[in-house]
Structure formats: C-alpha cells, structure tokens
Scaffold this motif. Structure first.
Motif, PDB file in Angstrom:
ATOM      1  N   PRO A   4       0.769  -1.152   0.046  1.00 29.24           N
ATOM      2  CA  PRO A   4       0.103  -0.010  -0.052  1.00 29.24           C
ATOM      3  C   PRO A   4       0.855   1.213  -0.002  1.00 29.24           C
ATOM      4  O   PRO A   4       0.548   2.247  -0.455  1.00 29.24           O
ATOM      5  N   SER A   5       2.254   1.151   0.299  1.00 32.08           N
ATOM      6  CA  SER A   5       2.965   2.275   0.508  1.00 32.08           C
ATOM      7  C   SER A   5       3.231   3.055  -0.948  1.00 32.08           C
ATOM      8  O   SER A   5       3.485   4.129  -1.157  1.00 32.08           O
ATOM      9  N   THR A   6       2.910   2.049  -2.005  1.00 35.51           N
ATOM     10  CA  THR A   6       3.038   2.616  -3.406  1.00 35.51           C
ATOM     11  C   THR A   6       2.021   3.499  -3.618  1.00 35.51           C
ATOM     12  O   THR A   6       2.264   4.483  -5.002  1.00 35.51           O
ATOM     13  N   VAL A   7       1.119   3.237  -2.989  1.00 34.28           N
ATOM     14  CA  VAL A   7      -0.196   4.384  -3.287  1.00 34.28           C
ATOM     15  C   VAL A   7      -0.114   5.554  -2.471  1.00 34.28           C
ATOM     16  O   VAL A   7      -0.533   6.597  -2.675  1.00 34.28           O
ATOM     17  N   GLY A   8       0.075   5.238  -1.064  1.00 36.50           N
ATOM     18  CA  GLY A   8      -0.005   6.342  -0.058  1.00 36.50           C
ATOM     19  C   GLY A   8       1.232   6.614   0.605  1.00 36.50           C
ATOM     20  O   GLY A   8       1.003   7.327   1.611  1.00 36.50           O
ATOM     21  N   GLY A   9       2.381   6.031   0.286  1.00 42.35           N
ATOM     22  CA  GLY A   9       3.526   6.169   1.016  1.00 42.35           C
ATOM     23  C   GLY A   9       3.469   5.465   2.290  1.00 42.35           C
ATOM     24  O   GLY A   9       2.787   4.993   2.493  1.00 42.35           O
ATOM     25  N   ALA A  10       4.866   5.594   2.749  1.00 45.87           N
ATOM     26  CA  ALA A  10       4.987   4.909   4.034  1.00 45.87           C
ATOM     27  C   ALA A  10       4.202   5.315   4.996  1.00 45.87           C
ATOM     28  O   ALA A  10       3.896   6.447   5.503  1.00 45.87           O
ATOM     29  N   PRO A  11       3.750   4.378   6.026  1.00 49.15           N
ATOM     30  CA  PRO A  11       2.780   4.520   6.942  1.00 49.15           C
ATOM     31  C   PRO A  11       3.332   5.501   8.081  1.00 49.15           C
ATOM     32  O   PRO A  11       4.408   5.205   8.480  1.00 49.15           O
ATOM     33  N   LYS A  12       2.629   6.277   8.574  1.00 51.15           N
ATOM     34  CA  LYS A  12       3.150   7.316   9.739  1.00 51.15           C
ATOM     35  C   LYS A  12       1.786   7.577  10.449  1.00 51.15           C
ATOM     36  O   LYS A  12       0.669   7.541  10.313  1.00 51.15           O
ATOM     37  N   GLY A  13       2.283   8.174  11.655  1.00 51.36           N
ATOM     38  CA  GLY A  13       1.045   8.518  12.524  1.00 51.36           C
ATOM     39  C   GLY A  13       0.453   7.301  13.212  1.00 51.36           C
ATOM     40  O   GLY A  13       1.065   6.577  13.757  1.00 51.36           O
ATOM     41  N   ASP A  14      -0.715   7.201  13.143  1.00 49.02           N
ATOM     42  CA  ASP A  14      -1.727   6.291  13.936  1.00 49.02           C
ATOM     43  C   ASP A  14      -2.107   5.263  13.029  1.00 49.02           C
ATOM     44  O   ASP A  14      -2.704   5.454  11.932  1.00 49.02           O
ATOM     45  N   VAL A  15      -1.836   3.921  13.227  1.00 45.62           N
ATOM     46  CA  VAL A  15      -2.167   2.680  12.316  1.00 45.62           C
ATOM     47  C   VAL A  15      -2.939   1.701  13.391  1.00 45.62           C
ATOM     48  O   VAL A  15      -2.518   1.622  14.683  1.00 45.62           O
ATOM     49  N   LEU A  16      -4.134   1.161  12.893  1.00 46.54           N
ATOM     50  CA  LEU A  16      -5.110   0.302  13.592  1.00 46.54           C
ATOM     51  C   LEU A  16      -4.817  -1.080  12.900  1.00 46.54           C
ATOM     52  O   LEU A  16      -4.840  -1.142  11.633  1.00 46.54           O
ATOM     53  N   ILE A  17      -4.517  -2.316  13.582  1.00 47.82           N
ATOM     54  CA  ILE A  17      -4.790  -3.392  13.207  1.00 47.82           C
ATOM     55  C   ILE A  17      -5.842  -4.240  13.926  1.00 47.82           C
ATOM     56  O   ILE A  17      -5.841  -4.270  14.973  1.00 47.82           O
ATOM     57  N   ILE A  18      -6.893  -4.516  12.943  1.00 49.01           N
ATOM     58  CA  ILE A  18      -7.775  -5.348  13.509  1.00 49.01           C
ATOM     59  C   ILE A  18      -7.658  -6.851  13.043  1.00 49.01           C
ATOM     60  O   ILE A  18      -7.585  -7.114  11.966  1.00 49.01           O
ATOM     61  N   GLY A  19      -7.502  -7.657  14.038  1.00 48.73           N
ATOM     62  CA  GLY A  19      -7.234  -9.069  13.982  1.00 48.73           C
ATOM     63  C   GLY A  19      -5.469  -9.095  14.137  1.00 48.73           C
ATOM     64  O   GLY A  19      -4.875  -8.278  14.851  1.00 48.73           O
ATOM     65  N   GLY A  20      -4.777  -9.826  13.528  1.00 44.39           N
ATOM     66  CA  GLY A  20      -3.210  -9.898  13.615  1.00 44.39           C
ATOM     67  C   GLY A  20      -3.021 -10.426  14.920  1.00 44.39           C
ATOM     68  O   GLY A  20      -1.810  -9.841  15.163  1.00 44.39           O
ATOM     69  N   GLY A  21      -3.577 -11.033  15.621  1.00 42.75           N
ATOM     70  CA  GLY A  21      -3.176 -11.343  16.991  1.00 42.75           C
ATOM     71  C   GLY A  21      -2.050 -11.875  17.034  1.00 42.75           C
ATOM     72  O   GLY A  21      -1.201 -11.889  18.063  1.00 42.75           O
TER      73      GLY A  21
END
Length: 562
Positions: free
Chosen positions: A331-348
C-alpha cells in the motif's frame, strides 16, 4: 424428600445441557461452522426432548418414577458413547467421504451435510433419554401438588443455566469436549445412584436399577480407557491435518497420488506424525501443526509449522514473510510509508505488527485489536510464535487490546492514518460480518481524510489478470459493498498466494509494477518478484449488491480443510 429430589433434578438438568452443548461444540469444530450447526443441534435436541417427554407417559413407565435413576444412568452411558462415536464418525467421513475440495461428492450432495446430519441421530438419543427423565419427574411432582411441579420446572431451568455457564466459561476453554463428557458421565452416574426409591408397588425393582447402573459404569470405564489408551483426540486431529489426498511429482516429472490411509492403517501409523499442539480459548482453538514427521533422524533443520485457528489456516512459518510483507508494504506505493496512527484489526499473532515496526518513523503508533486473549497470549509467550514475530506485541510503539473490533469501533472516537484488517476469510456468518457494509462504514468513520484501509481478499489473483466466474462474483460483491460504505478508490494487490483490497476515499493515479520494483521500499521485501502491484478496480456506477449484517449475501467461500 422433596428438597433432595430438587437437588438431584438440578444436577440432572445440568448434565443433560452439558451433553447437548459438548456435542454441539465438537460438531462445530469438526465442520468449521458453529452458527449453522449450533442452530440445527438446538432444534434436534429440543425436538427429541419433547419426544422423550411423550414416551415417559407410556404405561410401562408412567407408574414408575423410581426409574428416573436408571434413566439417568442410561443418559450417562449414552452421552459419553455418543460423543466418542462422533469422533470416530468424523474420521470415517474424512477418509471415505471427504473430497478435499478436488471434485464433487460421489453422493451428489455436500458430504459435510451428510456427516453433520447423520451425527444429529446421536444427539437425538440424548434428547429422548433426557426427555423421559424429565417427564417421569414431572409426573411425580404433579401427583403431589401444582406448587411442587412449578418448583421442579424452575429447578430444571436453573440447573440447565448453571451447567451451560460452567461448561462454556470454565471447562471448554481448558479441556477437550470428549474429556469433559467422560468426566460428566461419571459424575452423572454417581448422582443417578442417589435417586430415591419412591414407588411402593415394586414396579421398578431395585435389581433392575442396579443392573442398569452396573452396565452404565462398565460402558463409561471402557470408553474412558479406550480414549486414554488410544489417545483418541490426537488420532482424530492428526487425521484431520495429516491424512489427506496428495499429489507428488517425481524428479522425472511423473505424478503419483497418495490417498488417505484407511481407518485401521491410520490408527497404526498416526503415531509416526508429531502431536498437534492444541491451545483452547474462550472463543477459538489454536493448533500448531508441524509439517515434518518426527521420525526423521538427526534432521539438520527445525520442522516448519503452521498455525490454524478453529481449523482455518492462519499463518505458516515457511512463507509468512511474503503474506505480511505484501499486506504491510505494497500500500505504500499508493499512499507512502505509514506514519502517525495505525490500527490493526485481527493480526493477534503479531506478524503484521512486526512488519510495520520496520518503518523507522518514531511517531508511528500501532493499536492492535484482537477478540481472543488466547492468540494474544500465544504471540507473547509461545516460543515459536514469539521468535517469528520478533516480540512485536511487547514493543513500546504497539498498544494491544483484547476486544471485539465492532464494539471497539462503535465506542471509540480515535481516527487513524492506516487501518489493516487481518482476519479470516468470510467462511460463515461470524466472519462475513467483517466484510459487511456496516463494518466498512465503521472503518471509514475512523479514517483520517487521506487514510487507507487494507483487508484480506478471498480472491486469488496469481499471475492472471482474468478471474473465473466465482472469483468475479466475489470481487463484484465486495467492491460494491465497499463502494456502498463510501469508498471511492479501490485496489486489488498482493502476492502470488494471497490478495488484499486497498480502499480509499480520495482517488489517486494508478501505480505500475515497474514503479514498485524501482521503489526504495523493495528493501523491505524479501521476494519482490512474488509481489503484484496495486491494481485499480472499476466500480459500478450504482452498486447493485452489498453484504450486510441484516441482509447477508456472502457465504460462498469454502475452506478446503472442511
């Protein structure tokens, strides 16, 4: 006397409810669908409970309320026999009827439907016997006075509730259904022997009661010995995970097929395979399955393992990197590297969090929400899983919450720059609600203006640009559902084994695979050639379909494990 009888009835009701719930839970684990088969099992149990009550009025029983003790002993023997028969029936079904998703059932109907429907006959026996006992007790109460009958009915209801709570909250998260059932049967038998002799006309001689008690005790002892001596749970689990149809390609290109071993031969060879490491929790089971037989001497490499949640694939130590690197970094190719606040649902399991922590931004904050404390505990304390996720859930930039994501999104007012939904495929109603328009609307409300959502897609993209009819229908349904929720820019991306949706509310230009391969983000990808660049999907001018909790439309995804 009345007080003693009420106490005994309390326990009898608890035992009957526990047999029903244990059978239902075991059946749900074997079919991978708790919603449908819980409803069917409930209907079966109640129907045959009514039949048992009707049978209790037969002349040869109606005058013999002392037979309650014998009937309860019979119930104890049947309860343990029925669930053991279910385990054996499941192994026979997997060996002789299941097609492993390769072709249609030879019977012309879904083989899982045949398995679960015939299994209901075993549960029907519990319903009939429990109904007979209840009917006999009711007759005894009616012969006294109405208040006695009302107290008896109340005791039965309270006993059923108590048995359900103890089983669901205390026992099932720790023990296997068949082990609980055997212990319940032994206790049921002991309590059945306490039923007083009420009749004075000797219609139910004590000799018959003693004979039934002795026979039931013998059955329970033999079943317990067989279950323990054969390690039945492991044999059944290994049959589920290891005893499969498989195709092998030799060095000269010849293809050979290996079919499931028969029941008797599997019983002999099952001990050659490593034990399934099962962990039980309040919401689901977690199975660690080793992929190499343990009889390989002096192996120079540790065996790989696969994690299954309720029998559904969750992660593999062999190729989890491709999956989570694609989900996290493409997804970084579309929106750039993730920064700020990130939410993971699942992925326990902590594997997606591990990949996101590779971004150096010190302001990156990750909130991880998983419904099951079990998988969160395993991610922190299980040696193999912690080694794979690099202890990501203990990182100072990761906040972990054990909660239902739906409820959390409803209560919270926080917004996020990125949201990742790493959950199971929509195999049933419970999982399909995480692919509903209501859930996507909740995600959109918690996105910042330029935020993006990534979610696992059940569509396999591989290297092809065309989809078959089933995949195209699934793709259309999910894109229409996301569009109905307000997303206007939707992409499909992934790696050769798995695909993901990327949903935005702001439209941007397309990105090509060439741009991705030339991006500095390739340093985060171990196998860039396995990756498939985000591809924009065409949206319908007016969405025609939407999967909703109130109007579910999406039950077509099948897991080949079931």
């Amino acid at each position: 006397m009345a007080k003693r009888i009420n106490i005994l009835c309390f326990f009898y009701a608890s035992f009957s409810m526990m047999y029903y719930l244990l059978f239902t839970r075991a059946l749900a684990e074997m079919t991978g669908d708790i919603t449908i088969w819980s409803a069917v099992s409930s209907a079966t149990y109640l129907c045959f409970l009514g039949i048992g009550i009707a049978v209790s009025h037969k002349p040869w029983l109606a005058k013999s309320t002392s037979a309650v003790g014998a009937v309860e002993s019979l119930n104890a023997a049947w309860g343990s026999s029925a669930i053991l028969a279910l385990y054996l029936w499941h192994m026979i079904y997997r060996i002789h009827m299941y097609t492993f998703g390769l072709d249609a059932s030879p019977l012309g109907i879904d083989s899982k439907l045949v398995f679960a429907t015939l299994a209901q006959l075993l549960l029907a026996g519990t319903g009939v016997i429990s109904g007979v006992a209840f009917g006999l007790v009711s007759q005894f109460s009616m012969s006294d006075k109405l208040a006695t009958l009302q107290r008896t009915l109340a005791v039965y209801q309270i006993g059923g509730l108590a048995g359900s709570l103890v089983l669901l909250l205390m026992l099932l998260p720790r023990f296997e259904p068949i082990h609980i059932c055997l212990a319940t049967s032994a206790t049921n038998l002991a309590v059945a022997a306490l039923w007083p002799r009420i009749d004075s006309d000797h219609q139910s001689p004590m000799k018959i009661n003693r004979l039934v008690n002795f026979g039931a005790a013998l059955v329970i002892i033999l079943l317990s010995f067989f279950t323990w001596r054969s390690d039945l749970v492991q044999v059944q689990l290994k049959n589920f995970y290891y005893n499969k149809f498989s195709a092998r390609i030799s060095s000269d290109g010849a293809i050979s097929y290996e079919f499931p071993a028969g029941l008797s031969s599997w019983w002999r060879k099952s001990n050659l395979y490593p034990d399934i490491e099962r962990h039980r929790g309040l919401y689901q089971t977690a199975d660690f399955v080793k992929s190499e037989p343990i009889q390989i001497p002096f192996a120079a490499w540790p065996p790989s393992w696969t994690l299954f949640l309720d029998g559904h694939f969750q992660a593999s130590s062999e190729y989890e990197n491709d999956y989570h690197q694609a989900l996290a970094h493409l997804p970084s190719t579309v929106g750039g590297a993730p920064k700020g606040d990130v939410l993971i649902i699942g992925g326990g399991d902590g594997l997606l969090a591990k990949e996101l922590l590779r971004y150096p931004d010190p302001d990156l904050r990750i909130t991880l929400v998983d419904i099951d404390p079990l998988i969160l505990d395993l991610a922190v304390n299980h040696e193999d899983l912690r080694q794979l996720n690099h202890g990501s859930l203990d990182h100072r930039r990761v906040k972990v919450m054990a909660a239902d994501a739906f409820q959390m999104l409803r209560r919270s007012t926080d917004t996020y720059d990125r949201i990742f939904v790493d959950v199971l495929f929509p195999f049933n109603f419970e999982t399909s609600r995480l692919y509903s328009v209501e859930f996507f609307e909740a995600l959109k409300r918690h996105l910042k203006p330029a935020g993006m959502v990534s979610i696992l897609s059940p569509v396999e993209i591989g290297d092809d640009t065309d989809f078959d009819e089933t995949d195209q229908a699934t793709l259309t349904l999910l894109t229409d559902t996301m569009a109905e929720a307000g997303f206007t820019d939707i992409y499909l991306y992934g790696e050769t084994r798995h695909s993901f949706f990327l949903a935005k509310t702001e439209r941007q230009r397309d990105f090509s695979l060439v741009e991705w391969q030339e991006s500095p983000l390739t340093s985060l990808i171990d196998n860039p050639n396995q990756m498939l660049a985000p591809r924009r999907l065409e949206l319908s001018p007016r969405p025609r379909l939407a999967n909703s909790i109130l109007h579910p439309r999406f039950f077509g995804i099948k897991d080949t494990n079931f």
